[in-house]
Design an enzyme around this catalytic site. Sequence first.
Site, PDB file in Angstrom:
ATOM      1  CB  ILE A 500      -0.977   0.030   1.210  1.00 49.90           C
ATOM      2  CG1 ILE A 500      -0.229  -0.252   2.514  1.00 49.90           C
ATOM      3  CG2 ILE A 500      -2.119  -0.947   1.020  1.00 49.90           C
ATOM      4  CD1 ILE A 500      -1.088  -0.092   3.751  1.00 49.90           C
ATOM      5  N   GLY A 501       2.153   1.094   0.025  1.00 49.96           N
ATOM      6  CA  GLY A 501       2.991   2.288  -0.024  1.00 49.96           C
ATOM      7  C   GLY A 501       4.452   1.906  -0.156  1.00 49.96           C
ATOM      8  N   GLY A 503       8.295   3.737   0.463  1.00 45.50           N
ATOM      9  CA  GLY A 503       8.987   4.948   0.916  1.00 45.50           C
ATOM     10  C   GLY A 503      10.478   4.711   0.944  1.00 45.50           C
ATOM     11  N   GLY A 504      11.205   5.685   1.428  1.00 45.33           N
ATOM     12  CA  GLY A 504      12.644   5.588   1.510  1.00 45.33           C
ATOM     13  C   GLY A 504      13.074   4.389   2.340  1.00 45.33           C
ATOM     14  CG  PHE A 505      11.925   2.267   6.609  1.00 44.02           C
ATOM     15  CD1 PHE A 505      12.939   2.448   7.532  1.00 44.02           C
ATOM     16  CD2 PHE A 505      11.092   1.167   6.732  1.00 44.02           C
ATOM     17  CE1 PHE A 505      13.114   1.543   8.563  1.00 44.02           C
ATOM     18  CE2 PHE A 505      11.268   0.268   7.754  1.00 44.02           C
ATOM     19  CZ  PHE A 505      12.278   0.447   8.677  1.00 44.02           C
ATOM     20  CE  LYS A 507       8.480  -3.216  -3.121  1.00 44.55           C
ATOM     21  NZ  LYS A 507       8.638  -4.473  -3.856  1.00 44.55           N
ATOM     22  CB  VAL A 508       3.793   0.391   3.761  1.00 45.81           C
ATOM     23  CG1 VAL A 508       2.812   0.221   4.907  1.00 45.81           C
ATOM     24  CG2 VAL A 508       4.881   1.383   4.138  1.00 45.81           C
ATOM     25  CE  LYS A 522       8.321   2.906   7.980  1.00 51.17           C
ATOM     26  NZ  LYS A 522       7.961   4.189   8.575  1.00 51.17           N
ATOM     27  CG  ASP A 618       9.579  13.576   6.649  1.00 50.65           C
ATOM     28  OD1 ASP A 618       9.409  14.552   5.888  1.00 50.65           O
ATOM     29  OD2 ASP A 618       9.756  12.418   6.228  1.00 50.65           O
TER      30      ASP A 618
END
Length: 838
Positions: A500-501, A503-505, A507-508, A522, A618
Site C-alpha cells: 500500500i505504499g 517509501g525511503g525506508f 515497502k508498506v 512496514k 518530516d
Amino acid sequence: MMWGFRELGLLTCALSILPLFCSATKFVPIDNYLIDCGSPSNTTVGSRNFAADSFFKDLVSTNEDILANTLNLNGDSPLYRTARIFAGSSEYTFPINQKGRHWIRLYFFPFDFGKYKLSTANFAVIGQDTILLGNFSVQKNPVMKEFSLNVSSDTLVITFTPSNNSIAFVNAIEVVSVPDDLIVDDAYTLKPSLAPYYGLYSQALETVYRVNMGGPKVSADNDTLQRTWVPDQSFLINSNLTTSNSNIAAVKYTEGGPTENTAPPVVYGTLRQMNSMYDPRFIFNVTWQFDVDPGFEYFLRLHFCDVISRSLNELYFNVYIDSFYAAKDLDLSTETNNVLAAPYFKDLVTLPTVSNRIRVSIGPSLTNTEYPNAILNGLEIMKMNNSMNSLSAATTVPVTSGSGLNSKKVGVIVGSILGACSMIVLIGVLFVMYMKRKKLAQQRHSKTWIPISANDGTSHTIGSKYSNATTASAATNCGYRIPFLAVQEATNSFDENLVIGIGGFGKVYKGELSDGTKVAVKRGNPRSQQGLAEFRTEIEMLSQFRHRHLVSLIGYCDEMNEMILIYEYMEKGTLKSHLYGSGLPSLSWKQRLEICIGAARGLHYLHTGYAKAVIHRDVKSANILLDENLMAKVADFGLSKTGPEIDQTHVSTAVKGSFGYLDPEYFRRQQLTEKSDVYSFGVVLFEVLCARPVIDPSLSREMVNLAEWALKWQKKGQLEHIIDPTLTRKIRPRKVSEHIRKFGETAEKCLAEFGVDRPSIGDVLWNLEYALQLQEAVFQGDPEENSTNMIGDLSPQINNFSREESVLAAQFESPSLNDLSGVSMSKVFSQLVKSEGR
Ligand SMILES: *[C@@H]1O[C@H](CO)[C@@H](O)[C@H](O)[C@H]1NC(C)=O
Ligand SMILES: *[C@@H]1O[C@H](CO)[C@@H](O)[C@H](O)[C@H]1NC(C)=O
Ligand SMILES: *[C@@H]1O[C@H](CO)[C@@H](O)[C@H](O)[C@H]1NC(C)=O
Ligand SMILES: *[C@@H]1O[C@H](CO)[C@@H](O)[C@H](O)[C@H]1NC(C)=O
Ligand SMILES: *[C@@H]1O[C@H](CO)[C@@H](O)[C@H](O)[C@H]1NC(C)=O
Ligand SMILES: *[C@@H]1O[C@H](CO)[C@@H](O)[C@H](O)[C@H]1NC(C)=O
Ligand SMILES: *[C@@H]1O[C@H](CO)[C@@H](O)[C@H](O)[C@H]1NC(C)=O
Ligand SMILES: *[C@@H]1O[C@H](CO)[C@@H](O)[C@H](O)[C@H]1NC(C)=O
C-alpha cells in the site's frame, strides 16, 4: 466541555420551577456489580447490597475456590470479614451493558486464614490490559483502591496474578458505571501554562486523594456516586495559618454547572481559607502536601464554591500546583455567570512528576487586593496510566509458575504477555537510549544489527514461550516483538498485491493478524545503516508516545536481520491522497479542518506532552494518515529528534526532511526547533486549502513552490484565486472569506521567515479550532447581520463566556497573536456570544 453537564437529572431540573429540587435526582448506574468476595451471604453496606460470593460465582475463573473469613473486626466495614484467595492466576469477567467509564473498587484487608497469611500476599491486578496494581501487598490496615477505566468492550476482565510463590486475594469488588460527563476528554496543562490538554477519555485513573477541604469526612453513603472524601487537616503544611468555614445551605447548583454527582453539597459548602485574623493585609499561601509516586502524570480536579463572600466579585485569588499556576486572579463570580455560591471546578494535568510529592497552594491575588483571601472547597488527585499502560511503578508483572495453570486460564497468558510486553518495551527503550549514547562508537566498530531487546532474564522466558507461537494478536495493545512467521502469515508472505505504499525506508504492506486485526506492515530494506537508526527511533518514539492523534505501533520484528514495524491499519490512507492525484472524492472544508486540527493535536502532544519536546522533522500530508472515520493521526517518526534542553534553544543536526516542506531557517542554519515542524505544518495547511502538490515542476516558475505561491496571494489578501475550486463551488463567495481567511492567516504565520516569529503548534491548534467554530457559526445562522451590531456591548458579554471561550479570548489577547486575529476579532466574539445564547 467542563460545563457540558447534560444529565437526565438536569433535564428534570430545567423543567421543574424550583431548582432546589435538583438534589432529589439520582444517578442510576447501568452496570452495578457489588460482590462481597468469600462471603456466604449478602452484606448490606449503607444503602447498598453486596452480593454473596456464590451469587457471582460464574464470573470467576480460578483453579480452586478458597473462601476465607476472619473474626478480626479490625476492618471498619463488614466487607473486610471475608475474602477470596487465589493460589494461581485467576480472573473475573464482567459483562458490560454500557461501555464507558466504570469505577473499579477493590477492597483488601490482610488477615490470617489457616496456612494463608494474607499480609504476605504479593500480586498484580490487571483490568482491561491496564496494570492497576503491580508488586502489590497490604501489610496491616484495610485499604480500598479506587480506579476508573473507560471500558471499550462488552466485557471487563480483571486478573489477579500472584507473584512467584505467593498468593493473591480480594475482600470485595465493585464494578459500577460512572456518569459519562463526570470526566471529560479535556483539561488544562500546567506547563505550558494553562494550555489545553486532550486525551482523558483513554486514561485509566487511580484515585489517590479525594479531600473535603475544611469539612468532615464524607462516607460513600453520603455521596451520590459512593465516593469517600477525607478531611484535609493532615495534608496542611501550616494549619495555624488557616481556618475552615461552612455554609452548606448556601450552595446553589445551577443548570449547566456541576451537579451533586460532581461533588456533594457537604464538599462545596465547606472550605478552607486564609486565617487573616491578626492582620488582614498579610499576604501568604495556604499549602497542602500530598505524597505521590514519582514518574506519573496526575489529574487534579479543584472544587470551588464561594459560600463566604457577601457580594459578587469580592474574592480574587491564585491557585498553584507546585510552582505552576492552576488559576490566576480567579474570580469565581465570573466563572459561575454571576451566581454567588454556585459550584465550579477546574481540571488540570501535571507533567510526569519528578518529586514524590505534589503541593497545592492558594493565595490572594496580587493585583486585586481589597479583600485578600483565598479558598478551596475540595480536591481530587488521580494518577494517570503511563505509556506502558500501567498505574504501577513496578516494572514487571509476576509470571506465575505452573502452580495452577490449566487450559481455561487465559488470564495467565494475557497477564504474562502483558507483563513481558511492558518489560520488552522498557528494555527496548532503555536499550535504545543506551545505544544512542554509544552510537558514534557503534558506527565505527560495528555494522551489524543488534536486536532491540536483550535476550536475557524474564524477557527470555517470554521470548521462548512466544517464539513457539506462529500467531500474533494485537489484543494487548502494546508494542512488542512479533515472530517473523506471524508477520509472513499476516502479509501472505509479503504479497506484492498487498503493497500500500513505498517509501525511503522500504515497502508498506496491508496485513491481517490471526485475530483479525488489520495492520500496516512496514518492511525495511535489510542492512541499511540509515534505516537502522530510523527503525530504532521509531520504536523508541512510538513506545513512549501514545496519543489518539499519533499512529500507534502494534509491534516489531527484528528476527533474521529484518526491520519490520507493525502499525495499526489506517483505513483511509494518507491525507495527501485525499487532496490530489489519486482520484478519490474531494473532502469537504469541514473535514479538512478537522483533519488539520487532529494532526495539530498530535504534533502539540509531541512538542509539549513530554518532559522534552520531540520534533517530528518530516511533517507532510503523506505522513498524516486517516482512519475509517477520517480521524487524523501523525505517522512516521523515523526522523524524530528530542528537542532542545531548556538551556539551549536548538538542536544542531544534519538537514533532513522532505522537499517543499523544509523550514528555510533550518536549511540555512542547520538548527532544529519545534518551529521547523510548524513551518512544515503551514505548508500542509496551504496544501489542504489549494489541493495541489507542494512542488509541481510542470507549472510556471513562480507557481512551482506552493509555499511561495500561496504566501504571495495570501499577502495580497486574494487567497480565493488559488483555493481548491471544489471548495469555492459549494459555498457562497462572501462566506468563504471569514473562516478561510482565518485559516490562511494561520498558515501564513507558520511560514514566517524566522522561527521566533512563527506561532507555537498550540497557538496554531487554537486558531484552527477557532476557524472551525467560525465555520460552524456560518452553518448555524447568518452571522453577517448581527455580528456588527454587537461590537458595542462586547465587554459585558465576555463575562458570560463559558470557560473555554474565555481561555480562547485570553489566547487572542496575548501580544504574539494580536496580529493573527486582527480586526475580525470583534466579529468572533459576537458570534461566540450568539451561539452561547441559543
Ligand atoms: C443477594 O443479592 C443478590 C444480588 O443483588 C440478589 O439478587 C439476591 O436476592 C440477594 N439475596 C438475598 C437473600 O437477599
Ligand atoms: C470512552 O472512550 C471512547 C473512545 O475514546 C470515547 O468516545 C468515549 O467518549 C469515552 N467515554 C468516557 C465516558 O470517557
Ligand atoms: C450522612 O448521611 C447520614 C444519613 O444517611 C446523616 O445522618 C449524616 O448527617 C450525613 N453526614 C453528612 C456529613 O452529610
Ligand atoms: C500552631 O499553634 C499551636 C498552638 O497554638 C502551636 O503549639 C504550634 O506550634 C503551632 N504550629 C505552627 C506550625 O506554628
Ligand atoms: C505562593 O506559592 C507560589 C507557588 O509556590 C509562589 O510562587 C508564591 O510566591 C507564594 N506566595 C507567597 C506570598 O508566599
Ligand atoms: C494511558 O493509556 C492509554 C491507552 O493505552 C494511552 O492512550 C495513553 O497515552 C496512556 N497515558 C499516558 C500518560 O501515556
Ligand atoms: C516489590 O516491592 C518491594 C517492596 O515493597 C521491593 O523491595 C521489591 O524490589 C519490589 N519488586 C519489584 C520487582 O519491583
Ligand atoms: C520461582 O522461585 C523459585 C525459587 O524461589 C525459582 O526456582 C523459580 O524459577 C521461580 N519461577 C519463576 C517463574 O520465576
